[in-house]
Design a protein around this motif. Structure first.
Motif, PDB file in Angstrom:
ATOM      1  N   LEU A 106      13.190 -14.631  -2.331  1.00 12.43           N
ATOM      2  CA  LEU A 106      13.283 -14.850  -3.778  1.00 12.43           C
ATOM      3  C   LEU A 106      14.019 -16.160  -4.054  1.00 12.43           C
ATOM      4  O   LEU A 106      14.845 -16.610  -3.271  1.00 12.43           O
ATOM      5  CB  LEU A 106      14.066 -13.714  -4.443  1.00 12.43           C
ATOM      6  CG  LEU A 106      13.502 -12.287  -4.344  1.00 12.43           C
ATOM      7  CD1 LEU A 106      14.511 -11.309  -4.911  1.00 12.43           C
ATOM      8  CD2 LEU A 106      12.192 -12.192  -5.105  1.00 12.43           C
ATOM      9  N   SER A 107      13.732 -16.755  -5.191  1.00 10.39           N
ATOM     10  CA  SER A 107      14.545 -17.874  -5.669  1.00 10.39           C
ATOM     11  C   SER A 107      14.913 -17.595  -7.122  1.00 10.39           C
ATOM     12  O   SER A 107      14.202 -16.867  -7.820  1.00 10.39           O
ATOM     13  CB  SER A 107      13.790 -19.197  -5.540  1.00 10.39           C
ATOM     14  OG  SER A 107      12.568 -19.154  -6.245  1.00 10.39           O
ATOM     15  N   PHE A 108      16.027 -18.149  -7.535  1.00  9.68           N
ATOM     16  CA  PHE A 108      16.550 -17.876  -8.870  1.00  9.68           C
ATOM     17  C   PHE A 108      16.391 -19.115  -9.738  1.00  9.68           C
ATOM     18  O   PHE A 108      16.788 -20.221  -9.353  1.00  9.68           O
ATOM     19  CB  PHE A 108      18.006 -17.423  -8.776  1.00  9.68           C
ATOM     20  CG  PHE A 108      18.164 -16.135  -8.023  1.00  9.68           C
ATOM     21  CD1 PHE A 108      18.095 -14.917  -8.685  1.00  9.68           C
ATOM     22  CD2 PHE A 108      18.321 -16.125  -6.645  1.00  9.68           C
ATOM     23  CE1 PHE A 108      18.206 -13.718  -7.986  1.00  9.68           C
ATOM     24  CE2 PHE A 108      18.424 -14.939  -5.934  1.00  9.68           C
ATOM     25  CZ  PHE A 108      18.368 -13.731  -6.605  1.00  9.68           C
ATOM     26  N   ALA A 109      15.785 -18.925 -10.891  1.00 10.14           N
ATOM     27  CA  ALA A 109      15.374 -20.040 -11.746  1.00 10.14           C
ATOM     28  C   ALA A 109      16.565 -20.895 -12.180  1.00 10.14           C
ATOM     29  O   ALA A 109      17.606 -20.381 -12.579  1.00 10.14           O
ATOM     30  CB  ALA A 109      14.642 -19.503 -12.970  1.00 10.14           C
ATOM     31  N   ARG A 157      17.279 -13.073  -0.652  1.00  7.66           N
ATOM     32  CA  ARG A 157      17.397 -14.410  -1.217  1.00  7.66           C
ATOM     33  C   ARG A 157      16.587 -15.464  -0.464  1.00  7.66           C
ATOM     34  O   ARG A 157      16.256 -16.510  -1.003  1.00  7.66           O
ATOM     35  CB  ARG A 157      18.860 -14.831  -1.264  1.00  7.66           C
ATOM     36  CG  ARG A 157      19.173 -15.499  -2.589  1.00  7.66           C
ATOM     37  CD  ARG A 157      20.573 -16.005  -2.629  1.00  7.66           C
ATOM     38  NE  ARG A 157      21.543 -14.928  -2.720  1.00  7.66           N
ATOM     39  CZ  ARG A 157      22.742 -15.103  -3.262  1.00  7.66           C
ATOM     40  NH1 ARG A 157      23.067 -16.263  -3.761  1.00  7.66           N
ATOM     41  NH2 ARG A 157      23.604 -14.117  -3.302  1.00  7.66           N
ATOM     42  N   GLY A 185      10.391 -11.161 -12.548  1.00  2.00           N
ATOM     43  CA  GLY A 185       9.943 -12.111 -11.543  1.00  2.00           C
ATOM     44  C   GLY A 185       8.637 -12.748 -11.949  1.00  2.00           C
ATOM     45  O   GLY A 185       7.829 -12.147 -12.664  1.00  2.00           O
ATOM     46  N   TYR A 186       8.441 -13.986 -11.494  1.00  2.00           N
ATOM     47  CA  TYR A 186       7.186 -14.687 -11.772  1.00  2.00           C
ATOM     48  C   TYR A 186       6.710 -15.312 -10.466  1.00  2.00           C
ATOM     49  O   TYR A 186       7.453 -16.043  -9.807  1.00  2.00           O
ATOM     50  CB  TYR A 186       7.389 -15.762 -12.836  1.00  2.00           C
ATOM     51  CG  TYR A 186       6.101 -16.418 -13.289  1.00  2.00           C
ATOM     52  CD1 TYR A 186       5.220 -15.751 -14.132  1.00  2.00           C
ATOM     53  CD2 TYR A 186       5.771 -17.697 -12.860  1.00  2.00           C
ATOM     54  CE1 TYR A 186       4.036 -16.348 -14.539  1.00  2.00           C
ATOM     55  CE2 TYR A 186       4.590 -18.307 -13.266  1.00  2.00           C
ATOM     56  CZ  TYR A 186       3.726 -17.618 -14.108  1.00  2.00           C
ATOM     57  OH  TYR A 186       2.540 -18.209 -14.509  1.00  2.00           O
ATOM     58  N   HIS A 232      13.785 -14.814 -13.240  1.00  2.00           N
ATOM     59  CA  HIS A 232      14.262 -15.365 -14.511  1.00  2.00           C
ATOM     60  C   HIS A 232      15.018 -14.282 -15.281  1.00  2.00           C
ATOM     61  O   HIS A 232      14.770 -13.081 -15.098  1.00  2.00           O
ATOM     62  CB  HIS A 232      13.088 -15.834 -15.381  1.00  2.00           C
ATOM     63  CG  HIS A 232      12.369 -17.026 -14.851  1.00  2.00           C
ATOM     64  ND1 HIS A 232      12.588 -18.301 -15.315  1.00  2.00           N
ATOM     65  CD2 HIS A 232      11.422 -17.135 -13.883  1.00  2.00           C
ATOM     66  CE1 HIS A 232      11.800 -19.139 -14.676  1.00  2.00           C
ATOM     67  NE2 HIS A 232      11.086 -18.454 -13.800  1.00  2.00           N
ATOM     68  N   THR A 292       5.012 -17.765  -8.082  1.00  2.00           N
ATOM     69  CA  THR A 292       4.632 -19.167  -8.070  1.00  2.00           C
ATOM     70  C   THR A 292       4.147 -19.519  -6.679  1.00  2.00           C
ATOM     71  O   THR A 292       4.846 -19.241  -5.699  1.00  2.00           O
ATOM     72  CB  THR A 292       5.826 -20.069  -8.445  1.00  2.00           C
ATOM     73  OG1 THR A 292       6.348 -19.635  -9.701  1.00  2.00           O
ATOM     74  CG2 THR A 292       5.411 -21.523  -8.542  1.00  2.00           C
ATOM     75  N   VAL A 308       9.949 -16.152  -8.322  1.00  2.00           N
ATOM     76  CA  VAL A 308      11.082 -16.824  -8.959  1.00  2.00           C
ATOM     77  C   VAL A 308      11.648 -15.875 -10.013  1.00  2.00           C
ATOM     78  O   VAL A 308      10.916 -15.398 -10.888  1.00  2.00           O
ATOM     79  CB  VAL A 308      10.660 -18.155  -9.611  1.00  2.00           C
ATOM     80  CG1 VAL A 308      11.866 -18.832 -10.257  1.00  2.00           C
ATOM     81  CG2 VAL A 308      10.022 -19.074  -8.576  1.00  2.00           C
ATOM     82  N   LYS A 322       6.338 -20.965  -3.676  1.00  2.00           N
ATOM     83  CA  LYS A 322       7.747 -20.642  -3.898  1.00  2.00           C
ATOM     84  C   LYS A 322       8.012 -19.150  -3.816  1.00  2.00           C
ATOM     85  O   LYS A 322       9.149 -18.723  -3.720  1.00  2.00           O
ATOM     86  CB  LYS A 322       8.200 -21.156  -5.271  1.00  2.00           C
ATOM     87  CG  LYS A 322       8.223 -22.663  -5.399  1.00  2.00           C
ATOM     88  CD  LYS A 322       8.760 -23.066  -6.771  1.00  2.00           C
ATOM     89  CE  LYS A 322       8.805 -24.576  -6.921  1.00  2.00           C
ATOM     90  NZ  LYS A 322       9.305 -24.961  -8.270  1.00  2.00           N
TER      91      LYS A 322
END
Length: 724
Positions: free
Chosen positions: A592-595, A589, A608-609, A619, A611, A617, A614
């Motif tokens: 990674l970040s959660f949209a 975590r 995942g996308y 989704h 960015t 991210v 960041k």
């Protein structure tokens, strides 16, 4: 306090012709406090600087050397030492002329060369854009300032003269320089206690950025009624008479608020010019601290003070070392009048700030209070620059830290801490000590238990509750405001995240290489080493972490590693969210970040996308934004949840309820009974009968979310629940 008497050394010989008049005037000013040998050294700096800048012109058409001489003149008014003056005259030579640094060292010494180098911009280095170049130059200047505070004094004098001669620049350049002055350099001058320079920078910046507004406000100040000015004169006479009766030695000076100060107050408080009360005021200067309070009692016995406008900055100095008593009085003639009461020493430091150390050597032992505070501030900034992702982020940290107002708080032992406006208990925890902040779990404010995000107000007593197992959370960055807290949290998270980032980056690069019929094991050591060297990575781990953080695209790295610089066609469907998926457990975590648009939780189909800045991210696969993201397949990462996932994840619920009292409490209780934490609540009234509430909650997975929804639906006051 002992005052310096103005005199000229009888052995001093003014600069002979053909020295410009400006140089002669500078030397006459220096003769008041430097020795003839020191003045000769300054004269030699002029000769070297004039030769180096020979033929160069300013935008105004003047010889370029007039600018550094003027900068030295501003510093001479502050009575700066000979090294600072020489560096001021030579401050543009390394940047704009062929003069080598070695010559400066040979003739003037290493300290002068260090000062010149500290002020020099980084124009020889190529940057992505103007913003990055400005930010990196600023970072370099602050680093030099941490070694020697005189660097910033030269830079402020340089900026002040540039602002005085700004009319020669193009309109676009004037606006850019003025905005930078108001956002960065004037606040720095204020933070260092140099109010005289700050006030002129603000006035010149305001006039350049908003000439019409400056003209209107200046005209309003100048056109105040004669009655008002006569009233101020009468008030001044009455105060002087009373202080004389009290036997107090004093100096009473009338003052007028500057146009920028009035404009800022009008804008921030949404007031008209007539509503800004303290346009006029007095500065009352006495000899001793106790006389300040004696004088305060005297003026309060004459005129009623305005409630809640009294501030004691003597007992609790501002962060820049400023000390004074501030009170606003109801005079006999209408508008309230502000009176500032301070000693001669306080007045000197208020006007000169850190420069007062060089102006009067007899203040304190070594450095004055303003200098000590300035060095602590700069040291904290340089700690923050180590964890800043870029020079631009560092510059933004500094801007935030140049706060105009402070909150004064008490420790349980009665010590005082100054924090930025809107500071939270967590900012306070980090101000006490980094370890206290890292292990904070809650706080007691005036003996009442409060969460870490609670905002503080002046006068409160704060105690931090810690736990050995507690660690910083990424969410903390959302509500802390001090640069020390942000820096410490980021540093801790980066240390914890590095291993996770390396692991995730390894998986992402492996997958990208597999799509090109290769793998990291099959890449030759020479090719890998060449790539790392070309892109300035010391180790493979740094590259892998950069991939996970979104600073490098895995497909591009794989392209170079697998086939060098030769373009290789992608296999069918390559880059799309198909094929082998990267499994996540929740431990990543920090990487990674959660949209926030779809709030994915364990059990959802996800993708995942990548960015920039960041990282990846995550989704939900059915997120409305995914359609757009699939147009950039090289940024898409196939992902899925591992069998065992740890932690809580944010979800959002849209709940329709009866519009009546007590409903919110019933819904909150149902959520709590489902073993879920409530992160946020938005309450929106739809009509007289039905209301809509949006809950942000924390759940472990889809099953847990379903349990929460089921329990909420059972309530008789609930008409509908759906996941947002």
């Amino acid at each position: 306090m002992t005052r310096l008497q103005t005199h000229v050394d009888p052995t001093f010989t003014p600069c002979p012709d053909p020295c410009p008049e400006a140089v002669r005037q500078l030397e006459l000013r220096l003769a008041d406090y430097l020795t003839p040998a020191q003045i000769l050294k300054v004269r030699r700096a002029y000769e070297v600087g004039a030769a180096a800048h020979d033929g160069q012109k300013r935008k105004s058409g003047e010889a370029y050397i007039t600018h550094p001489i003027a900068v030295a003149g501003i510093l001479a008014e502050l009575r700066m030492d000979v090294e600072t003056l020489c560096a001021a005259i030579l401050h543009d030579t390394l940047e704009d002329t062929p003069l080598p640094r070695s010559q400066i060292v040979a003739e003037f010494g290493e300290p002068v060369a260090e000062l010149v180098d500290g002020v020099t911009k980084l124009d020889k280095i190529q940057f992505a854009d103007k913003q990055e170049a400005v930010a990196e130059s600023f970072r370099k200047m602050m680093l030099a300032m941490s070694r020697d505070l005189r660097v910033i004094l030269i830079k402020l004098a340089d900026r002040l003269h540039n602002m005085r001669t700004l009319d020669a620049m193009s309109p676009e350049s004037r606006r850019r320089i003025a905005r930078e002055t108001l956002e960065i350099y004037a606040p720095i001058a204020q933070r260092l206690g140099m109010n005289r320079i700050k006030a002129e920078l603000q006035d010149l910046g305001f006039r350049a950025l908003h000439p019409l507004r400056h003209k209107v406000i200046a005209k309003r100040i100048a056109s105040q009624p004669v009655m008002r000015r006569e009233a101020m004169a009468t008030l001044e006479a009455q105060i002087a008479h009373r202080l004389t009766q009290e036997g107090l030695p004093f100096r009473l000076v009338g003052r007028v608020k500057a146009p920028w100060s009035i404009y800022s107050k009008m804008r921030e408080e949404n007031k008209s010019f007539d509503q800004v009360m303290d346009v006029f005021g007095f500065r009352l200067v006495v000899q001793k601290v106790m006389q300040c309070y004696h004088a305060l009692g005297a003026v309060h016995s004459m005129f009623k003070p305005l409630d809640a406008r009294f501030r004691d900055f003597i007992a609790i100095p501002k962060a820049n070392g400023y000390q004074s008593l501030h009170t606003v009085l109801f005079g006999s003639y209408g508008s309230p009048v502000e009176v500032q009461i301070r000693t001669e020493e306080m007045d000197l430091i208020a006007e000169r700030g850190i420069a007062a150390h060089w102006l009067y050597k007899n203040i304190g032992q070594g450095m004055n209070n303003a200098q000590i505070r300035a060095q602590d501030w700069v040291r904290g900034l340089m700690d923050s620059q180590e964890s800043a992702a870029s020079s631009i982020e560092f510059l933004e940290n500094v801007k935030v830290d140049l706060f105009p107002d402070e909150v004064y708080l008490f420790t349980p032992k009665g010590d005082i801490l100054a924090l930025p406006r809107n500071a939270t208990t967590l900012d306070y925890a980090y101000a006490v000590h980094t370890d206290v902040g890292n292990h904070a779990v809650a706080a007691r404010v005036d003996k009442k238990l409060v969460p870490l995000r609670t905002k503080l107000i002046s006068g409160q007593t704060v105690e931090i509750i810690t736990a050995p197992s507690a660690t910083p959370s990424p969410q903390w960055l959302e509500f802390v405001v001090s640069s020390k807290a942000r820096t410490a949290i980021r540093h801790h998270l980066k240390r914890l995240e590095h291993e996770d980032a390396v692991d995730l980056g390894h998986r992402m690069l492996d997958r990208a290489l597999e799509q090109r019929d290769s793998s990291l094991d099959r890449v030759s050591g020479e090719r890998l080493e060449q790539f790392l060297t070309e892109h300035r990575y010391r180790r493979l781990e740094e590259l892998l972490a950069d991939i996970a953080l979104g600073n490098r695209m895995p497909a591009q790295v794989a392209q170079v590693l697998a086939q060098g610089d030769v373009e290789v066609p992608l296999r069918p469907n390559q880059g799309l969210v198909t094929g082998e998926q990267i499994l996540i457990t929740g431990a990543e975590r920090g990487v990674l970040s959660f949209a926030g648009c779809c709030y994915p939780i364990p059990g959802d189909d996800i993708m995942g996308y990548i960015t920039a800045g960041k990282g990846v991210v995550v989704h939900r696969a059915d997120c409305p934004n995914v359609t757009e993201y699939r147009k950039h397949p090289e940024r898409c990462v196939p992902m899925a949840w591992d069998r065992y996932v740890e932690g809580d994840y944010r979800a959002a619920l849209h709940i329709e309820v009866d519009n009546k009292p007590g409903v919110l409490a019933q819904v909150a209780a149902a959520v709590a009974e489902s073993d879920s934490n409530i992160d946020s609540v938005e309450y929106r009234e739809r009509d007289l009968r039905i209301s809509v509430m949006e809950f942000g909650i924390e759940v472990r997975n889809r099953k847990h979310l379903a349990d929460v929804i089921r329990r909420v639906r059972r309530l008789s006051v609930v008409h509908g629940v759906e996941r947002k």
